[in-house]
Design an enzyme around this catalytic site. Structure first.
Site, PDB file in Angstrom:
ATOM      1  N   ARG A 119      -8.406  -0.544   5.215  1.00 20.12           N
ATOM      2  CA  ARG A 119      -7.578   0.461   4.552  1.00 20.12           C
ATOM      3  C   ARG A 119      -6.247  -0.143   4.120  1.00 20.12           C
ATOM      4  NH1 ARG A 119      -6.605   5.686   7.819  1.00 20.12           N
ATOM      5  NH2 ARG A 119      -5.393   5.939   5.931  1.00 20.12           N
ATOM      6  N   CYS A 135      -3.903  12.841  13.966  1.00 17.93           N
ATOM      7  CA  CYS A 135      -4.627  11.592  13.753  1.00 17.93           C
ATOM      8  C   CYS A 135      -4.445  10.680  14.951  1.00 17.93           C
ATOM      9  CB  CYS A 135      -4.233  10.926  12.439  1.00 17.93           C
ATOM     10  SG  CYS A 135      -2.798   9.896  12.525  1.00 17.93           S
ATOM     11  N   ARG A 177       1.541  14.426  13.586  1.00 17.07           N
ATOM     12  CA  ARG A 177       1.945  14.240  12.203  1.00 17.07           C
ATOM     13  C   ARG A 177       1.901  15.513  11.354  1.00 17.07           C
ATOM     14  NH1 ARG A 177      -0.673   8.765  10.019  1.00 17.07           N
ATOM     15  NH2 ARG A 177       1.140   8.786   8.668  1.00 17.07           N
ATOM     16  N   ASP A 217       5.171   0.450  12.184  1.00 14.82           N
ATOM     17  CA  ASP A 217       3.950  -0.184  11.673  1.00 14.82           C
ATOM     18  C   ASP A 217       3.794  -1.637  12.124  1.00 14.82           C
ATOM     19  OD1 ASP A 217       3.203   2.141  10.438  1.00 14.82           O
ATOM     20  OD2 ASP A 217       3.848   1.551   8.432  1.00 14.82           O
ATOM     21  N   LYS A 233       0.837  -1.216   0.000  1.00 18.21           N
ATOM     22  CA  LYS A 233       0.000   0.000   0.000  1.00 18.21           C
ATOM     23  C   LYS A 233       0.865   1.257   0.000  1.00 18.21           C
ATOM     24  CE  LYS A 233      -1.647   1.524   4.129  1.00 18.21           C
ATOM     25  NZ  LYS A 233      -1.348   2.917   4.493  1.00 18.21           N
ATOM     26  N   ASN A 234       1.857   1.297   0.916  1.00 16.56           N
ATOM     27  CA  ASN A 234       2.618   2.535   1.082  1.00 16.56           C
ATOM     28  C   ASN A 234       3.642   2.768  -0.021  1.00 16.56           C
ATOM     29  OD1 ASN A 234       1.095   3.124   3.273  1.00 16.56           O
ATOM     30  ND2 ASN A 234       2.653   2.614   4.809  1.00 16.56           N
TER      31      ASN A 234
END
Ligand code: EPU
Length: 416
Positions: A396, A116, A121, A304, A22-23
């Site tokens: 997500r 968030c 961030r 993560d 994803k990233n």
């Protein structure tokens, strides 16, 4: 709102295939703004964040289509230069259009992301870099506006290595006049993947994957034809799921080299892990032993994977000290893991986890993407039923999580 229901206690066994990262896919999709033509990106995971980025690019005037793991983006025309609040509030990575938009059109307006679930961030380093490259930056009504006829190469030093900041400025620099040097740049594999994608478009980039990246601007880039790397965080999540259930799992289509810090730690907890090309074999221990971790920029232990590793430590033999160095508020999963019986104490950036023999199934709430993955992992090992609310967080970032875990024998189902 969907929920996930997990009946714990099954040892995972079998094979699972990892999706594209994803990233890495998100910045590569944003990079298509820099070209004019048809961009084809393959091995793109089917995720909510990917379709949000696709819709944002469509909002800018590009054609967007996704089929069979491919994203096709038509970038002949850019008709709008604004990333509205509605996109940015659903996905912070929307900010990745800032650099390429200024580089291509001379102007961008991007809603400033708010704080968030995992931290404040800010994006001050993204705008600092653009300013150094000659852009005029203004903030008005919650929007950042960047304007520059043509960006100019500059020497940019990051106070903190930032992943999307490095990506944004690397993209911006590809079309700038002259050379840009990014110092203390992020070294994550996703940054390297974006650099490789840009190089395939004709960009001149050296040093991606080290802390000094040099970009010599060119006047034009070709459209993309690019395959995204495997998702190292999805890989790590399955490694941890295999470890906590004492299972035996073969993880296919991954890049073991991108997960060295995690593999090393999980081995130290007693799991047997071996790698062969793009495949990992994981055999979990009867009961993991405790290990300390400190999250760090790549190649350190990834933030993560902190929440998922904590779930493993919750049932470890011994006490583990987990230090979160990247985000100031990334312990939201602690309160939920405690509801399952975990013994965790948090003081500032440090969580002390006293391992217990078994977690107990409970109703818990997902608070962000990786926190929800940790609850799934905890649920797989817990006695009884765990029901995870607000599953949209997990959607997500994890493609078909319940199908993939179900394929390994887990008793998991989605409740609509
Ligand atoms: N930071 C600043 N100023 C900036 C930018 C960052 O102070 O202008 C700080 C952040 O507050 C943080 C640190 O620098 O303390 C590192 O943040 P970074 O910018 O590297 O994070 P990011 O680029 O916003 C990406 C991933 C995250 C991942 C982090 C860290 C994407 C789309 N997101 O975020 O992924 O946790 O790097 O590796 O690539 C996720 O996938 O669940 C996720 C949150």
């Amino acid at each position: 709102m969907d929920k996930l229901e997990i009946e714990g206690g099954v040892r995972l066994s079998g094979e699972v295939s990892i999706s594209g990262a994803k990233n890495a896919a998100l910045p590569v999709m944003a990079a298509s703004i820099l070209s004019s033509g048809e961009n084809v990106i393959s091995n793109v995971p089917q995720l909510r964040d990917i379709s949000t980025m696709g819709k944002l690019l469509a909002h800018l005037g590009m054609g967007y289509h996704q089929e069979n793991g491919k994203v096709i983006l038509q970038s002949k025309k850019i008709e709008a230069i604004e990333a509205p609040y509605d996109y940015v509030k659903t996905m912070r990575a929307s900010v990745l259009v800032l650099g390429p938009l200024v580089a291509r059109t001379g102007e961008a307006r991007v809603s400033l992301p708010g704080g968030c679930a995992i931290g404040a961030r800010p994006i001050n380093l993204h705008t600092m870099g653009l300013e150094k490259m000659g852009a005029r930056i203004t903030l008005s009504r919650g929007y950042i506006r960047a304007k520059a006829k043509r960006l100019k190469g500059a020497m940019i030093y990051f106070d903190i290595p930032t992943v999307t900041g490095t990506e944004n400025l690397m993209m911006a620099a590809t079309l700038a006049e002259g050379q840009t040097i990014l110092e203390n740049a992020a070294c994550e594999p996703e940054v390297v993947d974006l650099a490789n994608a840009l190089i395939s478009m004709g960009a001149h980039i050296e040093g991606a994957g080290t802390s000094t990246v040099k970009i010599s601007g060119v006047s034009k880039l070709r459209p993309l034809k690019y395959k995204i790397i495997p998702d190292r965080i999805e890989t790590g999540t399955f490694i941890t799921a295999a470890a906590i259930t004492g299972g035996e799992v073969k993880i296919r289509n991954c890049n073991p080299g991108h997960n060295e810090a995690l593999i090393n730690k999980i081995r130290e907890t007693g799991a047997e892990i071996s790698a062969k090309k793009n495949t990992l074999f994981v055999k979990g221990p009867e009961r993991p032993s405790s290990e300390d971790i400190k999250t760090m920029p790549y190649p350190g232990f990834p933030t993560d994977m902190q929440a998922q590793f904590m779930a493993l430590m919750a049932v470890a033999d011994g006490t583990s000290v987990i230090t979160e160095n990247i985000f100031e508020n990334r312990f939201m999963h602690v309160a939920e893991l405690r509801r399952m019986g975990a013994d965790i104490r948090v003081e500032g950036p440090t969580a002390t986890v006293k391992g217990i023999k078994t977690l107990k199934g409970a109703q818990v709430m997902a608070t962000d993407l990786r926190a929800s993955a940790s609850l799934v992992i905890a649920g797989l090992a817990a006695q009884g039923t765990t029901v995870i609310d607000r599953v949209y967080h997990i959607d997500r970032g994890y493609q078909c999580i319940e199908e993939k875990l179900g394929g390994l024998g887990a008793k998991i189902r989605r409740v609509k």
